[in-house]
Design an enzyme around this catalytic site. Sequence first.
Site, mmCIF file in Angstrom:
data_model
loop_
_atom_site.group_PDB
_atom_site.id
_atom_site.type_symbol
_atom_site.label_atom_id
_atom_site.label_comp_id
_atom_site.label_asym_id
_atom_site.label_seq_id
_atom_site.Cartn_x
_atom_site.Cartn_y
_atom_site.Cartn_z
ATOM 1 N N LYS A 176 0.847 -1.200 0.000
ATOM 2 C CA LYS A 176 0.000 0.000 0.000
ATOM 3 C C LYS A 176 0.884 1.252 0.000
ATOM 4 C CE LYS A 176 -1.684 2.542 3.134
ATOM 5 N NZ LYS A 176 -1.465 3.822 2.458
ATOM 6 N N SER A 230 6.058 7.111 9.921
ATOM 7 C CA SER A 230 6.344 7.851 11.154
ATOM 8 C C SER A 230 6.326 6.926 12.374
ATOM 9 C CB SER A 230 5.305 8.955 11.337
ATOM 10 O OG SER A 230 4.030 8.372 11.489
ATOM 11 N N GLU A 251 10.446 0.630 9.961
ATOM 12 C CA GLU A 251 11.471 1.641 9.643
ATOM 13 C C GLU A 251 10.821 2.991 9.897
ATOM 14 O OE1 GLU A 251 14.487 1.060 8.919
ATOM 15 O OE2 GLU A 251 14.424 -1.073 8.429
ATOM 16 N N CYS A 285 14.072 10.321 6.105
ATOM 17 C CA CYS A 285 14.120 9.832 7.486
ATOM 18 C C CYS A 285 15.515 10.009 8.076
ATOM 19 C CB CYS A 285 13.715 8.376 7.523
ATOM 20 S SG CYS A 285 14.639 7.369 6.367
ATOM 21 N N GLU A 382 10.933 15.479 14.691
ATOM 22 C CA GLU A 382 11.234 15.348 13.272
ATOM 23 C C GLU A 382 10.413 16.387 12.501
ATOM 24 O OE1 GLU A 382 9.854 11.753 11.340
ATOM 25 O OE2 GLU A 382 11.758 11.582 10.284
HETATM 26 P P1 NAD Z 1 2.920 8.104 8.029
HETATM 27 O O1 NAD Z 1 3.268 7.238 9.164
HETATM 28 O O2 NAD Z 1 1.879 9.144 8.233
HETATM 29 O O3 NAD Z 1 2.421 7.248 6.766
HETATM 30 C C1 NAD Z 1 3.202 6.219 6.219
HETATM 31 C C2 NAD Z 1 2.303 5.216 5.526
HETATM 32 O O4 NAD Z 1 1.462 4.610 6.501
HETATM 33 C C3 NAD Z 1 1.359 5.812 4.468
HETATM 34 O O5 NAD Z 1 1.218 4.891 3.408
HETATM 35 C C4 NAD Z 1 0.053 5.954 5.228
HETATM 36 O O6 NAD Z 1 -1.078 5.954 4.365
HETATM 37 C C5 NAD Z 1 0.096 4.735 6.115
HETATM 38 N N1 NAD Z 1 -0.700 4.810 7.354
HETATM 39 C C6 NAD Z 1 -1.001 5.901 8.089
HETATM 40 N N2 NAD Z 1 -1.754 5.551 9.167
HETATM 41 C C7 NAD Z 1 -1.915 4.199 9.106
HETATM 42 C C8 NAD Z 1 -2.580 3.243 9.915
HETATM 43 N N3 NAD Z 1 -3.253 3.593 11.020
HETATM 44 N N4 NAD Z 1 -2.537 1.936 9.561
HETATM 45 C C9 NAD Z 1 -1.868 1.547 8.451
HETATM 46 N N5 NAD Z 1 -1.230 2.423 7.626
HETATM 47 C C10 NAD Z 1 -1.250 3.729 7.955
HETATM 48 O O7 NAD Z 1 4.289 8.738 7.543
HETATM 49 P P2 NAD Z 1 4.536 9.821 6.404
HETATM 50 O O8 NAD Z 1 4.343 11.168 6.990
HETATM 51 O O9 NAD Z 1 3.807 9.454 5.186
HETATM 52 O O10 NAD Z 1 6.091 9.551 6.085
HETATM 53 C C11 NAD Z 1 7.091 10.210 6.698
HETATM 54 C C12 NAD Z 1 7.664 9.386 7.834
HETATM 55 O O11 NAD Z 1 8.268 8.196 7.304
HETATM 56 C C13 NAD Z 1 8.760 10.115 8.556
HETATM 57 O O12 NAD Z 1 8.620 9.934 9.937
HETATM 58 C C14 NAD Z 1 10.018 9.436 8.046
HETATM 59 O O13 NAD Z 1 11.114 9.556 8.919
HETATM 60 C C15 NAD Z 1 9.557 8.038 7.874
HETATM 61 N N6 NAD Z 1 10.465 7.288 6.964
HETATM 62 C C16 NAD Z 1 11.302 6.347 7.509
HETATM 63 C C17 NAD Z 1 12.203 5.663 6.687
HETATM 64 C C18 NAD Z 1 13.157 4.635 7.257
HETATM 65 O O14 NAD Z 1 13.704 3.835 6.483
HETATM 66 N N7 NAD Z 1 13.396 4.604 8.550
HETATM 67 C C19 NAD Z 1 12.239 5.944 5.320
HETATM 68 C C20 NAD Z 1 11.374 6.909 4.798
HETATM 69 C C21 NAD Z 1 10.477 7.577 5.651
#
Ligand code: NAD
Length: 488
Positions: A176, A230, A251, A285, A382
């Site tokens: 997804k 996140s 991650e 990230c 962050e």
């Molecule tokens: P997010 O957590 O809001 O969303 C990430 C994904 O999860 C999206 O596809 C979203 O639709 C989905 N999601 C949201 N709520 C959910 C739920 N309750 N159940 C299942 N899926 C759900 O994060 P974001 O703002 O889209 O992305 C940025 C974050 O990702 C930052 O914190 C960044 O540091 C992190 N990130 C980490 C890495 C790593 O390798 N550690 C890499 C890239 C990004």
Amino acid sequence: MATGSEHGLFINGEVVEAASGELRDIVEPATGEILGRAAMAGEADVDRAVEAARAALDGPWGRTPPTERSRLLHALGDAVAANRKELAELEARNVGKAISSVKAEVAGATENFRFFASVLGTIGGRSNPIGGSLLSYTLKEPVGVCGQIVPWNYPLLMSVWKLSPALAAGCSVVLKPDPQTPLSVLRVAELAHEVGFPPGAINIVPGDGPGTGAYLVKHPGVDKVAFTGSTRTGGEIMRLCSDPIKRLTLELGGKSPNLVFADANLDDAIPSSVWSIYYAAGQSCEARSRVLVEASMYDEFVSRFAEYAKQLRVGDPLDAETQVGSLISTAHRDRVHGFVERGVAEGAEIVAGGELPDGKGAFYTPTVLANVRNEMEVAQEEIFGPVVTVIPFEDEKDAIRIANDVRYGLFATVWTGDPARGHRVAAKIDSGMVGINMPFTAFPGIPFGGYKQSGFGRELSIETLDLYLETKGVLVSTSPKPFNPFGL
Ligand code: NAD
């Protein structure tokens, strides 16, 4: 792909409509215009995708031997390379990121498929002598159907980081993407079909997180969940994975330090530190968003760093000269600006940027905040935008203390002219990865992942394969006589 095009879900080797018929506008963040419309998956679509993934495992994909999986992954890497121009443009327009950086990400996607195509040859069990007439051996088996969820910041690369080890291990996938950025991975799924991956091995279901994402995570047909996003959502997913219990890797976010000692080569450390935060407009990230600088040269460093930051070319993501594109949306840009405003209220000084530029698009000026104390919100949370905090330290011990005084632990970079100090500091920093005198972060073969609230599990490496495999121990009697354990 023409502007204004429509994109379906990808289920069981076919582009299909969502059961609900929903098509959502996909916005180009640098212009605010509509790039296309994409189908959004709901629960019925996730059911269909999981069913297809299970049927693939029980059918042709499950019977595909490792040599053929390797050939298919190589072919997919080649197909991504052959279509790199289209993929890079699609990604740059959908995410708003500078095409110069997106090109590197598409190349990274190819390398990643090739890496896992090669290392899947290492999958194997072992045989142990137990004593007496007993023999044991272990079998490595794919964990099953994987539910994978990725964020919007690197939609292509994060999807490939997840797909490639899962497919190498022989799992099938329902992935997804974020609803704002589904286009590049949908195209990769089509390419996978063209090179011969059987139907159901890869399924892509763009949709909202709390609805479609949570349904996928909880789905009883999903054996393992792999999530990038996140820390807050990661916690929610961990809860969802507890009933029924699922295998899980996370991650998550970061607030990574960049330590600059006075003995460092500043001609290298300063431009590299600028790159380490402003690459992808800070929406990484592993962005080194906390620069820690030895106090004796703090003022000189801040002024030289700010000069570089002001020179960065911000603008049209499709212009090859652009270094910093737009952020993902104006809503996210406003959130980033809110952090800066609260930082100033807490006593930070803006020495570059901090402005909302006029005109259309979600642009934000590269921003440098000085006079920051590590306990301030801007140094702890962050921000996920082009904003860096610069904090002074007194000595090596103080630098390590400040570097570790944060809940995250994804990456750290150390700049020093003393090699022994580089290794000493690397050993004491609580993070999954440390770079010494170089800013780069992600290479196939080098484990990528977090300590502390940055998650668990590793991407990109041989170790990643194990996260998609079960280990089965088999015990064998080679005795010619019956055991008769109760002496009956
Ligand atoms: P997010 O957590 O809001 O969303 C990430 C994904 O999860 C999206 O596809 C979203 O639709 C989905 N999601 C949201 N709520 C959910 C739920 N309750 N159940 C299942 N899926 C759900 O994060 P974001 O703002 O889209 O992305 C940025 C974050 O990702 C930052 O914190 C960044 O540091 C992190 N990130 C980490 C890495 C790593 O390798 N550690 C890499 C890239 C990004």
